[in-house]
Design a protein around this motif. Structure first.
Motif, PDB file in Angstrom:
ATOM      1  N   GLY A 160       0.722  -1.126   0.124  1.00  0.00           N
ATOM      2  CA  GLY A 160       0.044   0.088   0.120  1.00  0.00           C
ATOM      3  C   GLY A 160       0.858   1.307  -0.027  1.00  0.00           C
ATOM      4  O   GLY A 160       0.179   2.300  -0.288  1.00  0.00           O
TER       5      GLY A 160
ATOM      6  N   PRO B 268      -6.259   0.936  -4.203  1.00  0.00           N
ATOM      7  CA  PRO B 268      -6.016   1.423  -2.701  1.00  0.00           C
ATOM      8  C   PRO B 268      -6.930   0.809  -1.951  1.00  0.00           C
ATOM      9  O   PRO B 268      -8.120   0.427  -2.134  1.00  0.00           O
ATOM     10  N   LYS B 269      -6.829   0.493  -0.709  1.00  0.00           N
ATOM     11  CA  LYS B 269      -5.490   0.654   0.008  1.00  0.00           C
ATOM     12  C   LYS B 269      -4.541  -0.304   0.012  1.00  0.00           C
ATOM     13  O   LYS B 269      -3.457  -0.135   0.591  1.00  0.00           O
TER      14      LYS B 269
ATOM     15  N   ASN C  96      -0.944   0.970  -3.797  1.00  0.00           N
ATOM     16  CA  ASN C  96      -0.731   2.285  -3.844  1.00  0.00           C
ATOM     17  C   ASN C  96      -0.841   2.908  -5.406  1.00  0.00           C
ATOM     18  O   ASN C  96      -0.259   2.448  -6.222  1.00  0.00           O
TER      19      ASN C  96
END
Length: 563
Positions: free
Chosen positions: A264, A285-286, A289
């Protein structure tokens, strides 16, 4: 010239492609093939259900890197196998299925066991072919093996109508064509300019991460991945068939149970034959990234940029691409030494240490629970397993507890149900794994729901003297109690079975070793006896019916995620 029936042609191509085993259930539509297996040095493994033939072929493929072969009779034989074949397809496992079929002269007339496999499997199989003439059988079979084993690996079906299979006419036989086909025949390297760009991004990254998937296993890239990780000191997260390519004991290995702080927040991610499927939340996400730059390596162009954008799309075989990167780092004398003392690496060490400590501390809470808690069961099992064992996961409840406790050391050490997520695959896969790894421990971690679907193939293991061990989580239910499922409590009938069935006694009648465990202190002694018995064995553990997967109801480490 002598007549050669279709069975001999099929068996020749199987032998040509080094098929050692054929997982099957007999039927009249298959007799010409069955009659030729022994002459072609192929061992028939005769199962109890067609679904298990596909599971066994899938596991064998995921152990060996070769195509697994199953064979089923027409109509219901193929429809029974479909779940196992779909699972293999969704896990990109190389499986070739040969199916009998009714005579094509009786199409749409109500023929005995009439069905059309190519149509049924077309939604998930990589290749399907209904043979239309005896003269093309060898060609069609060879193409099936090629399609199954080349990236992306998958399921190939060849169905042969009975009138064509039983026919033989050497005068009309087509040229035999190419011989055995392997992954080495189609490896391709990456674009050198993109190799340099990828290394540039990785060298500049503050929080780099490697994500390895099925492509690592199928390209046999484990040695190159380990060398690359050691050279660059970049953390590596590997899942599916690639899990364990860098042993999860390695200080740079990110395990699935504590991945989110790293997946993430990574700023540059190098993916290698990796799919962002539902278990990876599609790269969103989460869990991942969305600001990261992704370098995506895959031998199949259409898989690049599928769910996440590719800053650097690199079409190529992971093994060759990693070798290119390693060589280029040395040529350019690129310096990755900053990674060794980075906050990113220190954070990984801290998260790993905290996670392992938390697992131990939480397990202590349930050490003496009666009925037995799955945390105790998972920890005790892990404590007695050999480091080179194979574990087949066929239990939703225990899958999460095993994820927290089991450390994967090599690709193929863990076999699971993939995105399709059926149950009942354990025995078929255990048989395939044991044949692929003779002498190694093979344990199936199962629930009683799955046992009810596929359990009779324990008799197959007994018949072929395969010492697989089933650790059964017997909670007498298709799931935990409604305390873990408040939406259903008092609103529907429970999903219970007869309570505490002695499955160990049932399979003892087949010559298997059986153990019944109700006391947590008997788990390890019972497992020791099971492994030492040298027989197929079932350890029937009466578990706590109120406890489910650790993500249900916030149990233990559910917040860390176990995908």
């Amino acid at each position: 010239m002598p007549k050669v029936d279709g069975g001999e042609l099929v068996a020749r191509v199987m032998r040509e492609n080094k098929a050692r085993y054929c997982f099957s259930i007999n039927g009249g539509h298959l007799f010409p093939i069955l009659a030729q297996l022994r002459a072609n040095e192929i061992k028939l493994i005769h199962m109890r259900h067609e679904q298990a033939t596909a599971y066994a072929a899938d596991a064998y493929a995921r152990m060996t890197g070769e195509a697994g072969v199953c064979m089923v009779t027409a109509g219901c034989g193929l429809t029974n196998a479909m779940t196992g074949l779909c699972l293999a397809a969704m896990t990109n496992s190389a499986v070739v299925c040969v199916s009998g079929q009714h005579p094509n002269t009786e199409d749409h007339q109500g023929s005995f066991q009439e069905a059309y496999g190519s149509e049924m499997l077309s939604s998930f199989a990589k290749y399907t072919k209904r043979v239309t003439d005896w003269s093309t059988i060898e060609f069609d079979m060879r193409l099936a093996f090629r399609e199954a084993i080349t990236p992306p690996q998958g399921v190939a079906l060849v169905e042969i109508p009975q009138n064509i299979l039983y026919h033989g006419d050497e005068d009309k036989r087509q040229s035999p064509g190419g011989m055995r086909f392997t992954i080495d025949d189609v490896r391709s390297a990456g674009d050198p300019a993109k190799i340099d760009r990828a290394l540039e991004l990785l060298a500049a990254a503050e929080r780099p991460l490697i994500a390895g998937g099925d492509g690592i296993f199928w390209s046999q890239a484990g040695p190159e991945l380990r060398e690359f990780v050691e050279l660059t000191s970049i953390p590596v997260y590997a899942r599916r068939a690639g899990q364990g390519a860098v042993s999860e004991e390695h200080p740079l290995a990110v395990r699935g149970a504590f991945k989110k702080p790293f997946t993430g927040r990574a700023d540059v991610v190098l993916t290698l034959g990796f799919r962002f499927w539902s278990g990876e939340h599609f790269g969103r996400p989460k869990t991942w990234n969305d600001k990261a730059k992704y370098i995506q390596v895959d031998p199949t162009p259409s898989r690049i940029g599928w769910q996440v954008p590719a800053e650097v799309p690199l079409v190529g075989d992971p093994k060759l691409v990693l070798r290119q990167m390693i060589n280029r780092i040395k040529e350019l004398k690129l310096d990755f030494s900053k990674n060794r003392s980075s906050h990113w690496i220190k954070e990984l060490a801290e998260v790993r240490s905290n996670f392992e400590h938390q697992v131990v501390e939480n397990a202590k809470k349930f050490q003496t629970n009666r009925p037995i808690h799955p945390a105790r069961l998972a920890r005790d099992l892990v404590s007695v397993l050999d480091k080179n064992c194979t574990v087949v996961i066929d239990s939703f409840t225990l899958s999460g507890w095993m994820s927290q406790n089991f450390v994967c050391r090599f690709p193929g050490q863990i076999i699971d149900a993939g995105p399709l997520a059926p149950v009942g695959h354990g025995f078929g896969m255990g048989i395939g794994a044991q044949l692929a790894r003779p002498g190694a421990q093979v344990v199936m971690v199962m629930g009683d729901g799955g046992l009810g679907i596929g359990g009779w193939d324990m008799e197959t293991a007994a018949r072929y003297k395969l010492p697989i061990v089933c650790l059964l989580w017997n909670n007498s239910s298709w799931g935990p109690s409604f305390e873990s499922m408040p939406l259903l409590k008092d609103r529907t009938d429970p999903f219970n079975m007869l309570q505490d069935i002695r499955y160990d006694k049932i399979f003892a009648e087949m010559g298997c070793h059986g153990e019944n465990v109700t006391d947590p202190d008997e788990i390890i002694p019972a497992l020791d006896r099971a492994f030492k018995s040298g027989k197929p064995a079932l350890v029937n553990v009466i578990g706590d019916k109120t406890v489910g997967h650790p993500t249900l109801g916030g149990n233990l480490l559910g917040s860390t995620g176990t995908n």
